[in-house]
Motif scaffolding. Sequence first.
Motif, PDB file in Angstrom:
ATOM      1  N   ARG A  42       0.827  -1.212   0.000  1.00  9.41           N
ATOM      2  CA  ARG A  42       0.000   0.000   0.000  1.00  9.41           C
ATOM      3  C   ARG A  42       0.863   1.264   0.000  1.00  9.41           C
ATOM      4  O   ARG A  42       0.577   2.244  -0.691  1.00  9.41           O
ATOM      5  N   ALA A  43       1.940   1.264   0.785  1.00  7.72           N
ATOM      6  CA  ALA A  43       2.812   2.444   0.875  1.00  7.72           C
ATOM      7  C   ALA A  43       3.513   2.713  -0.453  1.00  7.72           C
ATOM      8  O   ALA A  43       3.629   3.872  -0.894  1.00  7.72           O
ATOM      9  N   LEU A  44       3.991   1.658  -1.111  1.00  6.17           N
ATOM     10  CA  LEU A  44       4.654   1.843  -2.399  1.00  6.17           C
ATOM     11  C   LEU A  44       3.671   2.366  -3.442  1.00  6.17           C
ATOM     12  O   LEU A  44       3.996   3.264  -4.238  1.00  6.17           O
ATOM     13  N   TYR A  45       2.483   1.807  -3.485  1.00  5.35           N
ATOM     14  CA  TYR A  45       1.491   2.242  -4.472  1.00  5.35           C
ATOM     15  C   TYR A  45       1.103   3.708  -4.257  1.00  5.35           C
ATOM     16  O   TYR A  45       0.956   4.467  -5.228  1.00  5.35           O
ATOM     17  N   ALA A  46       0.980   4.121  -3.019  1.00  6.21           N
ATOM     18  CA  ALA A  46       0.508   5.478  -2.720  1.00  6.21           C
ATOM     19  C   ALA A  46       1.592   6.535  -2.888  1.00  6.21           C
ATOM     20  O   ALA A  46       1.287   7.697  -3.155  1.00  6.21           O
ATOM     21  N   ASN A  47       2.877   6.160  -2.747  1.00  9.22           N
ATOM     22  CA  ASN A  47       3.935   7.178  -2.657  1.00  9.22           C
ATOM     23  C   ASN A  47       4.970   7.147  -3.771  1.00  9.22           C
ATOM     24  O   ASN A  47       5.803   8.060  -3.841  1.00  9.22           O
ATOM     25  N   VAL A  48       4.949   6.132  -4.638  1.00 12.15           N
ATOM     26  CA  VAL A  48       5.979   6.028  -5.676  1.00 12.15           C
ATOM     27  C   VAL A  48       5.317   5.836  -7.040  1.00 12.15           C
ATOM     28  O   VAL A  48       4.488   4.944  -7.210  1.00 12.15           O
ATOM     29  N   GLU A  49       5.706   6.705  -8.019  1.00 17.03           N
ATOM     30  CA  GLU A  49       5.214   6.560  -9.372  1.00 17.03           C
ATOM     31  C   GLU A  49       6.032   5.520 -10.112  1.00 17.03           C
ATOM     32  O   GLU A  49       7.160   5.184  -9.726  1.00 17.03           O
ATOM     33  N   VAL A  50       5.451   5.026 -11.207  1.00 15.10           N
ATOM     34  CA  VAL A  50       6.139   4.030 -12.027  1.00 15.10           C
ATOM     35  C   VAL A  50       7.406   4.643 -12.618  1.00 15.10           C
ATOM     36  O   VAL A  50       7.429   5.813 -13.022  1.00 15.10           O
ATOM     37  N   GLU A  51       8.466   3.844 -12.668  1.00 13.05           N
ATOM     38  CA  GLU A  51       9.789   4.238 -13.187  1.00 13.05           C
ATOM     39  C   GLU A  51      10.468   5.264 -12.279  1.00 13.05           C
ATOM     40  O   GLU A  51      11.342   5.997 -12.725  1.00 13.05           O
ATOM     41  N   ARG A  52      10.078   5.292 -11.018  1.00 14.47           N
ATOM     42  CA  ARG A  52      10.722   6.171 -10.048  1.00 14.47           C
ATOM     43  C   ARG A  52      11.331   5.328  -8.928  1.00 14.47           C
ATOM     44  O   ARG A  52      10.802   4.264  -8.572  1.00 14.47           O
ATOM     45  N   GLU A  53      12.446   5.816  -8.381  1.00 12.29           N
ATOM     46  CA  GLU A  53      13.073   5.112  -7.264  1.00 12.29           C
ATOM     47  C   GLU A  53      12.249   5.293  -5.996  1.00 12.29           C
ATOM     48  O   GLU A  53      11.548   6.301  -5.828  1.00 12.29           O
ATOM     49  N   ILE A  54      12.363   4.319  -5.088  1.00  9.89           N
ATOM     50  CA  ILE A  54      11.626   4.402  -3.832  1.00  9.89           C
ATOM     51  C   ILE A  54      12.229   5.513  -2.969  1.00  9.89           C
ATOM     52  O   ILE A  54      13.426   5.800  -3.049  1.00  9.89           O
ATOM     53  N   PRO A  55      11.431   6.146  -2.108  1.00  8.54           N
ATOM     54  CA  PRO A  55      11.974   7.178  -1.220  1.00  8.54           C
ATOM     55  C   PRO A  55      12.817   6.563  -0.105  1.00  8.54           C
ATOM     56  O   PRO A  55      12.682   5.376   0.233  1.00  8.54           O
ATOM     57  N   ALA A  56      13.662   7.398   0.470  1.00  8.72           N
ATOM     58  CA  ALA A  56      14.563   6.917   1.528  1.00  8.72           C
ATOM     59  C   ALA A  56      13.795   6.361   2.727  1.00  8.72           C
ATOM     60  O   ALA A  56      14.288   5.465   3.422  1.00  8.72           O
ATOM     61  N   ALA A  57      12.591   6.883   2.954  1.00  7.98           N
ATOM     62  CA  ALA A  57      11.813   6.438   4.112  1.00  7.98           C
ATOM     63  C   ALA A  57      11.428   4.963   4.025  1.00  7.98           C
ATOM     64  O   ALA A  57      11.136   4.326   5.052  1.00  7.98           O
ATOM     65  N   LEU A  58      11.440   4.410   2.794  1.00  3.02           N
ATOM     66  CA  LEU A  58      11.036   3.011   2.631  1.00  3.02           C
ATOM     67  C   LEU A  58      12.232   2.087   2.383  1.00  3.02           C
ATOM     68  O   LEU A  58      12.048   0.906   2.051  1.00  3.02           O
ATOM     69  N   TYR A  59      13.444   2.603   2.534  1.00  3.14           N
ATOM     70  CA  TYR A  59      14.633   1.777   2.292  1.00  3.14           C
ATOM     71  C   TYR A  59      14.649   0.534   3.179  1.00  3.14           C
ATOM     72  O   TYR A  59      14.921  -0.589   2.723  1.00  3.14           O
ATOM     73  N   THR A  60      14.356   0.730   4.455  1.00  2.50           N
ATOM     74  CA  THR A  60      14.453  -0.394   5.410  1.00  2.50           C
ATOM     75  C   THR A  60      13.460  -1.490   5.060  1.00  2.50           C
ATOM     76  O   THR A  60      13.810  -2.687   5.021  1.00  2.50           O
ATOM     77  N   ALA A  61      12.216  -1.099   4.783  1.00  2.63           N
ATOM     78  CA  ALA A  61      11.175  -2.086   4.471  1.00  2.63           C
ATOM     79  C   ALA A  61      11.505  -2.836   3.187  1.00  2.63           C
ATOM     80  O   ALA A  61      11.379  -4.071   3.107  1.00  2.63           O
ATOM     81  N   VAL A  62      11.948  -2.110   2.142  1.00  2.44           N
ATOM     82  CA  VAL A  62      12.260  -2.759   0.865  1.00  2.44           C
ATOM     83  C   VAL A  62      13.520  -3.620   1.001  1.00  2.44           C
ATOM     84  O   VAL A  62      13.619  -4.698   0.394  1.00  2.44           O
ATOM     85  N   ALA A  63      14.469  -3.176   1.812  1.00  2.00           N
ATOM     86  CA  ALA A  63      15.673  -3.992   2.026  1.00  2.00           C
ATOM     87  C   ALA A  63      15.303  -5.324   2.655  1.00  2.00           C
ATOM     88  O   ALA A  63      15.854  -6.382   2.273  1.00  2.00           O
ATOM     89  N   LYS A  64      14.400  -5.313   3.631  1.00  2.00           N
ATOM     90  CA  LYS A  64      13.948  -6.563   4.240  1.00  2.00           C
ATOM     91  C   LYS A  64      13.264  -7.459   3.208  1.00  2.00           C
ATOM     92  O   LYS A  64      13.461  -8.680   3.190  1.00  2.00           O
ATOM     93  N   LEU A  65      12.453  -6.816   2.317  1.00  2.00           N
ATOM     94  CA  LEU A  65      11.744  -7.589   1.296  1.00  2.00           C
ATOM     95  C   LEU A  65      12.726  -8.253   0.342  1.00  2.00           C
ATOM     96  O   LEU A  65      12.608  -9.449   0.030  1.00  2.00           O
ATOM     97  N   LEU A  66      13.712  -7.509  -0.144  1.00  2.00           N
ATOM     98  CA  LEU A  66      14.683  -8.064  -1.089  1.00  2.00           C
ATOM     99  C   LEU A  66      15.551  -9.138  -0.417  1.00  2.00           C
ATOM    100  O   LEU A  66      15.893 -10.159  -1.042  1.00  2.00           O
TER     101      LEU A  66
END
Length: 377
Positions: free
Chosen positions: A321-345
């Motif tokens: 939900r956070a990625l869909y609401a805050n990041v457009e297609v072909e854009r890098e994720i914001p720094a605030a979501l680095y930790t969550a995405v790092a855990k996912l990867l």
Amino acid sequence: MSQQDDDLERELPASEQKIQKAREEGNVPRSRELGGGVVLLGAVSMLYITGASFMEQSERLMRNGLMLDRNHAFDSKSMGLQWSSLLESSLWILLPLFVLVVVAGVGSNLAVGGWNWSTKSMEPKLSKLNPIKGLSNIFSSNGLMELFKAILKTVVLGFTGYLLIKADLGHFTQLSAMPLETAMIETGRIVMFDSLILSVVYLGLVSIDVPYQLWKYYKGLRMNLEELKRESKESDGDPHLKGKIRSLQREAARKRMMAAVPNADVVVTNPTHYSVALKYDKSGNGAPTVVAKGIGPLAFKIREIAKENKVPTVEAPPLARALYANVEVEREIPAALYTAVAKLLAYVYALAEGMGHTIDLPTDKDIPTGMDPGPGQ
């Protein structure tokens, strides 16, 4: 429909686009009378100020022209050279007056309407040769206004001239007692002074023509509601066509987005609504990028393509939900979501090695406040 009815309908002021189009066609406000008044006053003023010098140079030129050497009479070449010299001297004497007239004429025209160059105004128009239209113009409101201005100029200039002559009668009676040369100089002075006064009065009269010409120009460009709508439609584009273009653009963007899903590293979802595909370039220095996202049927289509291309699909509702609401297609994720995405990867890479059970998935605690719209949003 009569011209009067048409004028009544055209109550809206001309748009900038219509004014610009008129200028491109050579249609700009001009006041020929103002130009004539400025040229007349400038010429008379120069002659009044430099009259003595002008007369002296003219007299000297005339004396030289009337003097003929006996040898010149029998030498055709010498006569030609003398004639050329006299002509050149005459032009030099008149040059300041010519320059002043040109500058005054051009400047007064540029003062109303400004500089405008258009070849369309030079094109012949057969409508100007229509005698019926010419007669209608004579009896139109514009023709009546021109008649009024002509009568006004005649009356005012005639009355001013009468007052000047009346004031000069005393001077004229004294001229007979003066020597011829002095009388001629005095007569020239009186004539030039009276001409200067009449020129000033004339310029004051024709200056009234400027606001009238501006009013007539913008009145002729007035628009009705239909014209305004048509112009707006032409400038903004057909709404149906624009909608079709936007639809095609969205379809092209959706196809590009779907083509990027097979190259994604992971598709993060919640069970029902969201799907977001992420790609991380390990060789670069950038952050993971959202290459596709969707809700509803589009989300399910992303999952199908991911499944067909063996792209891991991971359920992490808060992150999806956070990625869909805050990041457009072909854009890098914001720094605030680095930790969550790092855990996912980290989970995805561990899963590929059969060690996915050793890594925890991101939870709502890994999502900063305000970035997750919440379930059902």
